[in-house]
Design a protein around this motif. Sequence first.
Motif, PDB file in Angstrom:
ATOM      1  N   ASP A 132      45.250  32.594   9.123  1.00 21.02           N
ATOM      2  CA  ASP A 132      45.363  31.715   9.977  1.00 21.02           C
ATOM      3  C   ASP A 132      46.172  30.469   9.914  1.00 21.02           C
ATOM      4  O   ASP A 132      47.210  30.222  10.559  1.00 21.02           O
ATOM      5  CB  ASP A 132      44.057  31.630  10.515  1.00 21.02           C
ATOM      6  CG  ASP A 132      43.235  32.780  11.265  1.00 21.02           C
ATOM      7  OD1 ASP A 132      44.177  33.937  11.651  1.00 21.02           O
ATOM      8  OD2 ASP A 132      42.360  32.735  11.564  1.00 21.02           O
ATOM      9  N   PRO A 133      45.990  29.502   9.061  1.00 22.54           N
ATOM     10  CA  PRO A 133      46.671  28.172   8.842  1.00 22.54           C
ATOM     11  C   PRO A 133      47.814  28.525   8.402  1.00 22.54           C
ATOM     12  O   PRO A 133      48.898  27.956   8.861  1.00 22.54           O
ATOM     13  CB  PRO A 133      45.800  27.445   7.950  1.00 22.54           C
ATOM     14  CG  PRO A 133      44.939  28.324   7.283  1.00 22.54           C
ATOM     15  CD  PRO A 133      44.535  29.657   8.244  1.00 22.54           C
ATOM     16  N   VAL A 165      40.170  22.199   8.648  1.00 20.60           N
ATOM     17  CA  VAL A 165      39.491  23.189   7.998  1.00 20.60           C
ATOM     18  C   VAL A 165      38.189  23.476   8.554  1.00 20.60           C
ATOM     19  O   VAL A 165      37.256  22.627   8.747  1.00 20.60           O
ATOM     20  CB  VAL A 165      39.374  22.956   6.479  1.00 20.60           C
ATOM     21  CG1 VAL A 165      38.742  24.190   5.790  1.00 20.60           C
ATOM     22  CG2 VAL A 165      40.563  22.503   5.676  1.00 20.60           C
ATOM     23  N   VAL A 216      45.825  17.674   6.347  1.00 22.17           N
ATOM     24  CA  VAL A 216      44.580  18.449   6.429  1.00 22.17           C
ATOM     25  C   VAL A 216      43.208  17.751   6.593  1.00 22.17           C
ATOM     26  O   VAL A 216      43.383  16.562   5.793  1.00 22.17           O
ATOM     27  CB  VAL A 216      44.614  19.225   4.926  1.00 22.17           C
ATOM     28  CG1 VAL A 216      43.348  20.189   4.999  1.00 22.17           C
ATOM     29  CG2 VAL A 216      45.690  20.239   4.842  1.00 22.17           C
ATOM     30  N   LEU A 218      50.555  28.999  11.172  1.00 25.75           N
ATOM     31  CA  LEU A 218      51.014  27.672  11.914  1.00 25.75           C
ATOM     32  C   LEU A 218      52.210  27.077  11.261  1.00 25.75           C
ATOM     33  O   LEU A 218      53.191  26.615  11.847  1.00 25.75           O
ATOM     34  CB  LEU A 218      49.921  26.739  11.846  1.00 25.75           C
ATOM     35  CG  LEU A 218      48.533  27.085  12.577  1.00 25.75           C
ATOM     36  CD1 LEU A 218      47.524  25.778  12.118  1.00 25.75           C
ATOM     37  CD2 LEU A 218      48.464  27.334  13.763  1.00 25.75           C
ATOM     38  N   TYR A 261      45.748  20.314  10.148  1.00 25.84           N
ATOM     39  CA  TYR A 261      44.987  21.429  10.220  1.00 25.84           C
ATOM     40  C   TYR A 261      43.515  20.865   9.855  1.00 25.84           C
ATOM     41  O   TYR A 261      43.462  20.325   8.840  1.00 25.84           O
ATOM     42  CB  TYR A 261      45.373  22.634   9.444  1.00 25.84           C
ATOM     43  CG  TYR A 261      44.548  23.722   9.378  1.00 25.84           C
ATOM     44  CD1 TYR A 261      44.547  24.710  10.490  1.00 25.84           C
ATOM     45  CD2 TYR A 261      43.696  23.849   8.427  1.00 25.84           C
ATOM     46  CE1 TYR A 261      43.496  25.574  10.387  1.00 25.84           C
ATOM     47  CE2 TYR A 261      42.629  25.206   8.316  1.00 25.84           C
ATOM     48  CZ  TYR A 261      42.717  26.166   9.777  1.00 25.84           C
ATOM     49  OH  TYR A 261      42.047  27.170   9.494  1.00 25.84           O
ATOM     50  N   VAL A 281      46.678  25.486   2.347  1.00 25.01           N
ATOM     51  CA  VAL A 281      47.395  24.683   3.242  1.00 25.01           C
ATOM     52  C   VAL A 281      48.233  23.554   2.670  1.00 25.01           C
ATOM     53  O   VAL A 281      49.589  23.400   2.849  1.00 25.01           O
ATOM     54  CB  VAL A 281      46.745  24.110   4.395  1.00 25.01           C
ATOM     55  CG1 VAL A 281      47.335  23.342   5.308  1.00 25.01           C
ATOM     56  CG2 VAL A 281      45.861  25.179   4.981  1.00 25.01           C
TER      57      VAL A 281
END
Length: 448
Positions: A136-137, A170, A194, A140, A168, A181
Amino acid sequence: MSGHGTPIPMTSRPCGPLKGEANVPGDKSISHRSLILGAMAVGETKISGLLEGEDVLDTGKAMAAFGAEVINHGGGNWSVHGVGVGGFAEPDNVIDCGNSGTGVRLIMGAMATCDITVTFTGDASLNGRPMARVTDPIALFGAQAVGRVGGRLPMTIVGAKDPTPVRYEVPMPSAQVKSAVLLAGLNAPGQTVVIEKEATRDHTERMLAGFGAEISVEQSDAGRVITLTGQPELKPQTIVVPRDPSSAAFPVCAAVITPGSDVLVPNIGLNPTRAGLFTTLREMGADLTYENEREEGGEPVADLRAKFSPNLKGIEVDPARAASMIDEYPVLSVVASFAQGETVMRGVKELRVKESDRIDAMATGLRLNGVEVDEGDDWWIVKGLGHGNVPGGATCESHLDHRIAMSFMVLGMAAQNPVSLDDGGPIATSFPIFEPLMAGLGTDVVRG
């Protein structure tokens, strides 16, 4: 059936005092990251004390498949001639990460912003674990992932041709997700940010700084904010890998519950994001002391002495500590069985999606051995019987999980009767010298 071959049944019998030095392997988390960042640097990174378990060796093979030159010089000494940030070549074959969730998730992050396509697989255990928390990340950034139903391996990742930096948050405490990431952000222009609400192990941040990346960490109302400037030229390093606190957990816990024991674990990593187990054991009344405290390669290190502790008390473990000891809850539950009173562990739902459902696996095995356990989605309670009162005598299932296997072997060392295991083969994935090391301290663990 072990994911690494024919099942290896094991039995751990009650033993006398454990004595001597436990020279546990190098830290697995730092070993993985040393190989990956070495492959992303320009020039030769030298590594000593690398953990040579199957998980880490699979990561080394993957880096070689991406074009880095990875050389084993023997005795835990390795070198990696890196290809630079964004320099990964497309592998000729599928990348097999064996049993390692850390390995596959970090490697997915590292390649996600390279213009290559990579297919990942693993053993039966790894192929059953969810990957959406990473896919998912990295989507991006522009990466695409196609896998089995439920976001499971085997899975193909198409790296982003023109990656964009991301911000992002978490959603769960996970050093693997955070690190994936950040590694993806290395080859994205601009700044990748992050945010983690709860601090998790920070080896990636420490090592990125050591390799010359521009990275900052700040505390804010939103949590811990990590900002990484992309597309640096990482500089090769000389890395001394501290010994693994997660591996040290097994001889330390065995010493604490086995009468007359006195075990020294030298050169153990005491990063505060990893040492939660030792803090917890001390709160329970364990006789643990740190000797020769020092710093090596940006990581705090000490020699840890563990002695038999007959008056352990059950406690409520601080849920905020979960991220710093998530892999140690199985063996902590063994120690809790020998304590007086209840040990309550909350905020541990991550244990449900490890190599196995570790709460269910440990609860089932402990009950078979005469210990009462209550459990919920993200909590469990072990009702300790006190020193000398754990019956033992049962055969437990490892569920292809090395930490479950070793935890039950520790249980057998201090129970009234031997404890057996259906398959100890997975132990080799993270602690290949577990059997000879424990035998050298005086344990009685046999195969068959």
